[in-house]
Scaffold this motif. Structure first.
Motif, PDB file in Angstrom:
ATOM      1  N   ASN A 195       0.838  -1.195   0.000  1.00 48.44           N
ATOM      2  CA  ASN A 195       0.000   0.000   0.000  1.00 48.44           C
ATOM      3  C   ASN A 195       0.874   1.246   0.000  1.00 48.44           C
ATOM      4  O   ASN A 195       2.100   1.168   0.125  1.00 48.44           O
ATOM      5  CB  ASN A 195      -0.919   0.013   1.233  1.00 48.44           C
ATOM      6  CG  ASN A 195      -0.140  -0.095   2.527  1.00 48.44           C
ATOM      7  OD1 ASN A 195       0.608   0.819   2.876  1.00 48.44           O
ATOM      8  ND2 ASN A 195      -0.317  -1.173   3.266  1.00 48.44           N
TER       9      ASN A 195
ATOM     10  N   LYS B 145       4.182  11.093   0.778  1.00 44.74           N
ATOM     11  CA  LYS B 145       3.670   9.731   0.746  1.00 44.74           C
ATOM     12  C   LYS B 145       4.820   8.747   0.752  1.00 44.74           C
ATOM     13  O   LYS B 145       5.926   9.068   0.288  1.00 44.74           O
ATOM     14  CB  LYS B 145       2.754   9.493  -0.455  1.00 44.74           C
ATOM     15  CG  LYS B 145       3.415   9.706  -1.796  1.00 44.74           C
ATOM     16  CD  LYS B 145       2.407   9.511  -2.918  1.00 44.74           C
ATOM     17  CE  LYS B 145       3.050   9.763  -4.272  1.00 44.74           C
ATOM     18  NZ  LYS B 145       2.078   9.572  -5.389  1.00 44.74           N
TER      19      LYS B 145
ATOM     20  N   ASN C 117      -3.948   9.282   4.339  1.00 46.48           N
ATOM     21  CA  ASN C 117      -4.516   8.599   3.177  1.00 46.48           C
ATOM     22  C   ASN C 117      -3.817   7.266   2.980  1.00 46.48           C
ATOM     23  O   ASN C 117      -2.598   7.169   3.159  1.00 46.48           O
ATOM     24  CB  ASN C 117      -4.340   9.484   1.940  1.00 46.48           C
ATOM     25  CG  ASN C 117      -4.642   8.766   0.648  1.00 46.48           C
ATOM     26  OD1 ASN C 117      -3.756   8.162   0.036  1.00 46.48           O
ATOM     27  ND2 ASN C 117      -5.882   8.816   0.222  1.00 46.48           N
TER      28      ASN C 117
ATOM     29  N   ILE D 141      -3.755   4.007   0.109  1.00 44.91           N
ATOM     30  CA  ILE D 141      -4.174   3.390  -1.154  1.00 44.91           C
ATOM     31  C   ILE D 141      -3.683   1.942  -1.138  1.00 44.91           C
ATOM     32  O   ILE D 141      -2.491   1.697  -0.941  1.00 44.91           O
ATOM     33  CB  ILE D 141      -3.595   4.125  -2.368  1.00 44.91           C
ATOM     34  CG1 ILE D 141      -4.044   5.584  -2.381  1.00 44.91           C
ATOM     35  CG2 ILE D 141      -4.015   3.434  -3.661  1.00 44.91           C
ATOM     36  CD1 ILE D 141      -3.394   6.419  -3.463  1.00 44.91           C
TER      37      ILE D 141
ATOM     38  N   TYR E 136      -6.634  -0.736  -5.556  1.00 42.22           N
ATOM     39  CA  TYR E 136      -6.539   0.726  -5.610  1.00 42.22           C
ATOM     40  C   TYR E 136      -7.654   1.417  -4.823  1.00 42.22           C
ATOM     41  O   TYR E 136      -8.012   2.555  -5.114  1.00 42.22           O
ATOM     42  CB  TYR E 136      -6.504   1.227  -7.055  1.00 42.22           C
ATOM     43  CG  TYR E 136      -5.207   0.847  -7.735  1.00 42.22           C
ATOM     44  CD1 TYR E 136      -5.137  -0.262  -8.569  1.00 42.22           C
ATOM     45  CD2 TYR E 136      -4.040   1.576  -7.499  1.00 42.22           C
ATOM     46  CE1 TYR E 136      -3.936  -0.634  -9.164  1.00 42.22           C
ATOM     47  CE2 TYR E 136      -2.837   1.212  -8.090  1.00 42.22           C
ATOM     48  CZ  TYR E 136      -2.794   0.103  -8.918  1.00 42.22           C
ATOM     49  OH  TYR E 136      -1.612  -0.272  -9.497  1.00 42.22           O
TER      50      TYR E 136
ATOM     51  N   THR F 241      -9.135   3.513  -1.843  1.00 43.44           N
ATOM     52  CA  THR F 241      -8.536   4.664  -1.162  1.00 43.44           C
ATOM     53  C   THR F 241      -9.324   4.976   0.094  1.00 43.44           C
ATOM     54  O   THR F 241     -10.559   4.973   0.081  1.00 43.44           O
ATOM     55  CB  THR F 241      -8.543   5.884  -2.087  1.00 43.44           C
ATOM     56  OG1 THR F 241      -7.782   5.592  -3.266  1.00 43.44           O
ATOM     57  CG2 THR F 241      -7.919   7.086  -1.390  1.00 43.44           C
TER      58      THR F 241
ATOM     59  N   TRP G  56      -9.463   7.585   3.755  1.00 42.94           N
ATOM     60  CA  TRP G  56      -9.051   8.843   4.357  1.00 42.94           C
ATOM     61  C   TRP G  56      -9.315   8.837   5.852  1.00 42.94           C
ATOM     62  O   TRP G  56     -10.307   8.263   6.317  1.00 42.94           O
ATOM     63  CB  TRP G  56      -9.820  10.014   3.742  1.00 42.94           C
ATOM     64  CG  TRP G  56      -9.500  10.255   2.299  1.00 42.94           C
ATOM     65  CD1 TRP G  56     -10.149   9.765   1.212  1.00 42.94           C
ATOM     66  CD2 TRP G  56      -8.437  11.060   1.794  1.00 42.94           C
ATOM     67  NE1 TRP G  56      -9.561  10.208   0.057  1.00 42.94           N
ATOM     68  CE2 TRP G  56      -8.505  11.019   0.382  1.00 42.94           C
ATOM     69  CE3 TRP G  56      -7.422  11.815   2.381  1.00 42.94           C
ATOM     70  CZ2 TRP G  56      -7.604  11.693  -0.441  1.00 42.94           C
ATOM     71  CZ3 TRP G  56      -6.532  12.493   1.564  1.00 42.94           C
ATOM     72  CH2 TRP G  56      -6.620  12.430   0.176  1.00 42.94           C
TER      73      TRP G  56
END
Length: 117
Positions: free
Chosen positions: A32, A50, A96, A98, A103, A105, A107
């Motif tokens: 991830n 990220k 966040n 992913i 994929y 996502t 939050w």
């Protein structure tokens, strides 16, 4: 589903430091990307930093040299060490995640960072 719990925001003077944490739980899977975004009033949400599960890191130009993102894969937790904070860093910071498998996502709820001049 993945749940994200953020902590570490607050009020700090310019030049100060804060450390944000984001703990992930649920169907996190091992592959991830965990990241931090921020959104200031009247502005769009933007990427801050990220880090992938493999260790690849990206920073926004505005925070390079001041912020450091890291993660503890064993704890499914990401951190954002913010140094030399500026008033323009004030925003709500969102964690966040992913998931590479599909994929999807997720939050976090956001944590307020306010830097006073």
């Amino acid at each position: 589903q993945v749940q994200l719990v953020e902590s570490g925001g607050g009020l700090v003077q310019a030049g100060g430091s804060l450390r944000l944490s984001c703990a992930a739980s649920g169907r996190i899977f091992s592959s991830n990307i965990m990241g931090w975004y921020r959104q200031a009033p009247g502005k769009e949400r933007e990427l801050v930093a990220k880090v992938s599960s493999g260790g690849r890191i990206n920073y926004a130009d505005s925070v390079k040299g001041r912020f450091t993102i890291s993660r503890d894969n064993g704890k499914n937790t990401a951190y954002l060490q913010m140094n030399s904070l500026r008033p323009e860093d004030s925003a709500v910071y969102y964690c966040n995640v992913i998931i590479y498998a599909d994929y999807s996502t997720y939050w976090g709820q956001g944590t307020q960072v306010t830097v006073s001049s």
